[in-house]
Design a protein around this motif. Structure first.
Motif, PDB file in Angstrom:
ATOM      1  N   LYS A 148     -16.643  -3.978  29.317  1.00 51.30           N
ATOM      2  CA  LYS A 148     -16.268  -5.258  29.708  1.00 51.30           C
ATOM      3  C   LYS A 148     -15.278  -5.814  28.394  1.00 51.30           C
ATOM      4  O   LYS A 148     -14.420  -6.437  28.579  1.00 51.30           O
ATOM      5  N   GLU A 149     -15.651  -5.341  27.168  1.00 50.27           N
ATOM      6  CA  GLU A 149     -14.790  -5.755  26.083  1.00 50.27           C
ATOM      7  C   GLU A 149     -13.654  -5.045  26.033  1.00 50.27           C
ATOM      8  O   GLU A 149     -12.519  -5.533  25.556  1.00 50.27           O
ATOM      9  N   THR A 150     -13.624  -3.700  26.486  1.00 51.68           N
ATOM     10  CA  THR A 150     -12.332  -2.863  26.423  1.00 51.68           C
ATOM     11  C   THR A 150     -11.450  -2.887  27.263  1.00 51.68           C
ATOM     12  O   THR A 150     -10.358  -2.431  27.350  1.00 51.68           O
ATOM     13  N   ARG A 151     -11.882  -3.414  28.572  1.00 53.19           N
ATOM     14  CA  ARG A 151     -11.045  -3.061  29.607  1.00 53.19           C
ATOM     15  C   ARG A 151      -9.853  -3.712  29.967  1.00 53.19           C
ATOM     16  O   ARG A 151      -8.817  -3.258  30.689  1.00 53.19           O
ATOM     17  N   ASN A 152      -9.420  -4.500  29.106  1.00 55.13           N
ATOM     18  CA  ASN A 152      -8.023  -5.325  29.025  1.00 55.13           C
ATOM     19  C   ASN A 152      -7.133  -4.405  28.279  1.00 55.13           C
ATOM     20  O   ASN A 152      -5.959  -5.211  27.731  1.00 55.13           O
ATOM     21  N   GLY A 153      -7.529  -3.497  27.606  1.00 48.51           N
ATOM     22  CA  GLY A 153      -6.588  -2.836  26.445  1.00 48.51           C
ATOM     23  C   GLY A 153      -5.248  -2.189  27.597  1.00 48.51           C
ATOM     24  O   GLY A 153      -5.562  -2.221  28.575  1.00 48.51           O
ATOM     25  N   MET A 154      -4.613  -1.563  26.559  1.00 52.07           N
ATOM     26  CA  MET A 154      -3.375  -0.957  27.293  1.00 52.07           C
ATOM     27  C   MET A 154      -3.099   0.484  26.754  1.00 52.07           C
ATOM     28  O   MET A 154      -2.154   1.161  27.414  1.00 52.07           O
ATOM     29  N   LEU A 155      -3.665   0.897  25.729  1.00 55.23           N
ATOM     30  CA  LEU A 155      -3.328   2.011  25.058  1.00 55.23           C
ATOM     31  C   LEU A 155      -4.481   2.919  24.802  1.00 55.23           C
ATOM     32  O   LEU A 155      -5.625   2.564  24.415  1.00 55.23           O
ATOM     33  N   GLY A 156      -4.484   4.263  25.334  1.00 53.15           N
ATOM     34  CA  GLY A 156      -5.267   5.185  24.971  1.00 53.15           C
ATOM     35  C   GLY A 156      -6.119   5.353  26.446  1.00 53.15           C
ATOM     36  O   GLY A 156      -6.200   4.773  27.338  1.00 53.15           O
ATOM     37  N   ILE A 252       6.961  -6.428  28.835  1.00 49.67           N
ATOM     38  CA  ILE A 252       7.160  -5.891  30.293  1.00 49.67           C
ATOM     39  C   ILE A 252       7.994  -4.537  30.068  1.00 49.67           C
ATOM     40  O   ILE A 252       7.588  -3.859  30.999  1.00 49.67           O
ATOM     41  N   ASP A 253       9.060  -4.362  29.179  1.00 43.75           N
ATOM     42  CA  ASP A 253       9.864  -3.122  29.090  1.00 43.75           C
ATOM     43  C   ASP A 253       8.784  -1.996  28.850  1.00 43.75           C
ATOM     44  O   ASP A 253       8.862  -0.805  29.492  1.00 43.75           O
ATOM     45  N   ALA A 254       7.948  -2.249  27.987  1.00 43.44           N
ATOM     46  CA  ALA A 254       6.864  -1.049  27.743  1.00 43.44           C
ATOM     47  C   ALA A 254       6.340  -0.782  28.755  1.00 43.44           C
ATOM     48  O   ALA A 254       6.000   0.472  29.350  1.00 43.44           O
ATOM     49  N   ASN A 255       5.435  -1.573  29.544  1.00 42.68           N
ATOM     50  CA  ASN A 255       4.697  -1.262  30.764  1.00 42.68           C
ATOM     51  C   ASN A 255       5.643  -0.770  31.778  1.00 42.68           C
ATOM     52  O   ASN A 255       5.108   0.439  32.555  1.00 42.68           O
ATOM     53  N   MET A 256       6.847  -1.029  32.190  1.00 48.00           N
ATOM     54  CA  MET A 256       7.665  -0.373  33.007  1.00 48.00           C
ATOM     55  C   MET A 256       7.993   1.031  32.722  1.00 48.00           C
ATOM     56  O   MET A 256       8.119   1.781  33.567  1.00 48.00           O
ATOM     57  N   LYS A 257       8.236   0.983  31.389  1.00 49.19           N
ATOM     58  CA  LYS A 257       8.626   2.319  30.984  1.00 49.19           C
ATOM     59  C   LYS A 257       7.331   3.506  31.185  1.00 49.19           C
ATOM     60  O   LYS A 257       7.379   4.544  31.580  1.00 49.19           O
ATOM     61  N   GLU A 258       6.070   2.945  30.966  1.00 46.80           N
ATOM     62  CA  GLU A 258       5.003   3.646  30.923  1.00 46.80           C
ATOM     63  C   GLU A 258       4.863   4.135  32.440  1.00 46.80           C
ATOM     64  O   GLU A 258       4.554   5.155  32.705  1.00 46.80           O
ATOM     65  N   LEU A 259       5.055   3.157  33.401  1.00 44.76           N
ATOM     66  CA  LEU A 259       4.930   3.367  34.756  1.00 44.76           C
ATOM     67  C   LEU A 259       5.909   4.602  35.260  1.00 44.76           C
ATOM     68  O   LEU A 259       5.269   5.515  35.833  1.00 44.76           O
ATOM     69  N   ASN A 267      -4.596  -2.226  34.256  1.00 47.80           N
ATOM     70  CA  ASN A 267      -4.651  -3.484  34.984  1.00 47.80           C
ATOM     71  C   ASN A 267      -3.986  -4.769  34.404  1.00 47.80           C
ATOM     72  O   ASN A 267      -3.171  -5.470  34.902  1.00 47.80           O
ATOM     73  N   ARG A 268      -4.120  -4.670  33.027  1.00 47.46           N
ATOM     74  CA  ARG A 268      -3.612  -6.030  32.219  1.00 47.46           C
ATOM     75  C   ARG A 268      -1.978  -5.778  32.583  1.00 47.46           C
ATOM     76  O   ARG A 268      -1.557  -6.828  32.810  1.00 47.46           O
ATOM     77  N   GLY A 269      -1.580  -4.684  32.299  1.00 49.68           N
ATOM     78  CA  GLY A 269       0.069  -4.490  32.462  1.00 49.68           C
ATOM     79  C   GLY A 269       0.558  -4.952  33.931  1.00 49.68           C
ATOM     80  O   GLY A 269       1.341  -5.764  34.127  1.00 49.68           O
ATOM     81  N   ARG A 270      -0.257  -4.337  34.738  1.00 50.56           N
ATOM     82  CA  ARG A 270       0.414  -4.677  36.392  1.00 50.56           C
ATOM     83  C   ARG A 270       0.062  -6.118  36.526  1.00 50.56           C
ATOM     84  O   ARG A 270       0.988  -6.416  37.279  1.00 50.56           O
TER      85      ARG A 270
END
Ligand SMILES: Cc1cc2nc3c(=O)[nH]c(=O)nc-3n(C[C@H](O)[C@H](O)[C@H](O)COP(=O)(O)OP(=O)(O)OC[C@H]3O[C@@H](n4cnc5c(N)ncnc54)[C@H](O)[C@@H]3O)c2cc1C
Length: 397
Positions: A148-156, A252-259, A267-270
């Motif tokens: 619950k504490e980590t789920r909003n991360g984006m890296l790893g 935005i750009d980083a998330n779209m490049k990752e996708l 989920n945060r990025g989406r």
């Protein structure tokens, strides 16, 4: 002979079911075989037959749905794998041999794609890999107790479970996850985090049952609520900038490049890129939904279009105009700019706190944010392309 498959709910998938059924019935070559296609309900945590309401009376608000199932039904235990299966009767194995080999990727016109080394993890298909991930995340790495504490991360790999691609392809059952959560709660610890994984799986169920109640409306511009009167643009330049990660907003750009590079996004990025497309760019949400459909390893029509309609304010969100402010999201979830620098290497030169607000050192933002940048940064706005005519048509169902 019988072939079993999970029952699907959306129109393109049920059309495939009909095609497969017909194909099996008309199989030619060799002695005519009687092959029947039978469907079973699988893939959800709560079984369709156990719901305390009929799908047509499904509560529209997620919390009401969740409370309804949590208080009134039990999750069925996952079926155990048979310890052994006898060999096929000889007569049958001969007949199967006559059907030919399983086609290769090349014969199906598909190419193998190397996974990006920058991705959150290496995804491998199949049930064995799915169960290995579950074992690793829950038991070896002991991540479940802090989910619950980590789920909003984006890296790893370990900020969230990463179960979604296996769930989407039927390699992992949510009921197996449920059984393992319960075992973990008995053997290690039961806390908000252990519950929260189940809470998220109930979201997944909710969108699947919504697809039964609303049918193709989940793919339509007005969504399940049949919203009319909102103005949507299909400006191609703005859309391409979003799709390719050239908006001038690093988050935005980083998330779209990752996708695009990996087929995965947190989920945060989406939520953030969906809010940006809809509320800052003013674009037709279906364009975003279709791009996600093209890229996602975990693509599932119910979860994808369910979340997009929700984010676009045409689903069943009690808060209609949910806005994700980029300055606030950056400061909260990427304060040191590690995520954006991972996907946009030119930002590695900037001091950590400035990576999300690089000013002229980065691309000029294509549009101003609906509620401005706050005190986080002062970008120059270029509205080039913003007034363009609507082009193209989306929405295939
Ligand atoms: C615009 C948008 C589009 C999305 N499209 C998809 C999609 O096509 N397929 C898909 O599986 N998920 C989709 N999601 C939901 C969610 O983002 C992913 O399920 C999650 O990021 C997958 O990572 P994870 O397995 O590590 O999730 P975790 O955080 O570990 O969650 C555990 C599981 O719960 C389920 N779950 C979590 N959040 C949601 C949610 N909001 N909706 C439905 N199920 C959820 C997933 O099955 C997930 O594997 C979308 C979300 C948004 C905002």
């Amino acid at each position: 002979m019988q072939v079993y498959a999970h029952k699907e709910t959306c129109s393109e998938e049920t059309t495939v079911e009909t095609g497969v059924k017909r194909g099996l019935a008309n199989l030619e070559g060799g002695p005519k075989m009687q092959i029947r296609l039978d469907f079973v309900w699988g893939g959800t945590l709560y079984h369709l037959d156990d719901l305390p309401f009929s799908p047509s009376e499904l509560p529209d608000v997620y919390t009401q749905f969740r409370k309804g199932v949590e208080y009134n039904c039990k999750v069925r235990p996952a079926l155990k794998m048979p310890t052994q299966m006898g060999p096929l009767p000889e007569s049958l194995s001969e007949k199967i041999g006559e059907l030919g080999d399983i086609p290769t990727m090349a014969e199906l016109g598909l190419k193998y794609r190397e996974q990006s080394p920058l991705g959150v993890m290496h995804f491998e298909g199949g049930e064995t890999a799915a169960l290995a991930r579950l074992q690793d995340y829950f038991w070896n790495k002991d991540q479940l107790k802090i989910y619950k504490e980590t789920r909003n991360g984006m890296l790893g790999a370990n900020y969230s479970t990463k179960f979604s691609p296996w769930l989407a392809h039927g390699c992992l059952s949510p009921r197996t996850i449920h059984d393992e959560v319960k075992r973990y709660e008995t053997e290690r610890v039961a806390n908000d985090s252990t519950y929260w994984v189940l809470f998220e799986l109930i979201w997944r169920d909710y969108f699947r049952f919504v697809s039964i109640k609303y049918g193709n409306a989940i793919f339509h511009l007005g969504g399940p609520r049949k919203v009319v009167g909102k103005r949507w643009s299909q400006n191609r330049e703005l859309f391409e900038a979003w799709r390719e990660g050239r908006t001038g907003y690093p988050l935005i750009d980083a998330n779209m490049k990752e996708l695009a590079a990996t087929g995965f996004m947190s989920n945060r990025g989406r939520q953030i890129v969906c809010s940006f497309l809809v509320r800052d760019l003013g674009l037709d949400w279906r364009m975003g939904g279709e791009w996600f459909e093209t890229c996602l390893l975990d693509y599932d029509p119910c979860s994808n279009y369910g979340n997009w309609t929700y984010g676009a304010g045409v689903g069943n969100d009690p808060r209609e105009d949910r806005y994700f402010s980029i300055p606030k999201q950056s400061a909260t979830y990427d304060p040191e700019g590690e995520y954006v620098a991972h996907w946009l290497p030119s930002l590695k030169q900037s001091p950590p706190k400035q990576r999300n607000f690089p000013g002229d050192a980065y691309l000029r933002p294509i549009v101003p944010l609906k509620f401005g940048m706050g005190s986080g940064g002062k970008p120059n706005y270029s509205r080039a392309g913003y007034k363009g005519k609507n082009v193209g048509k989306v929405g295939k169902r």
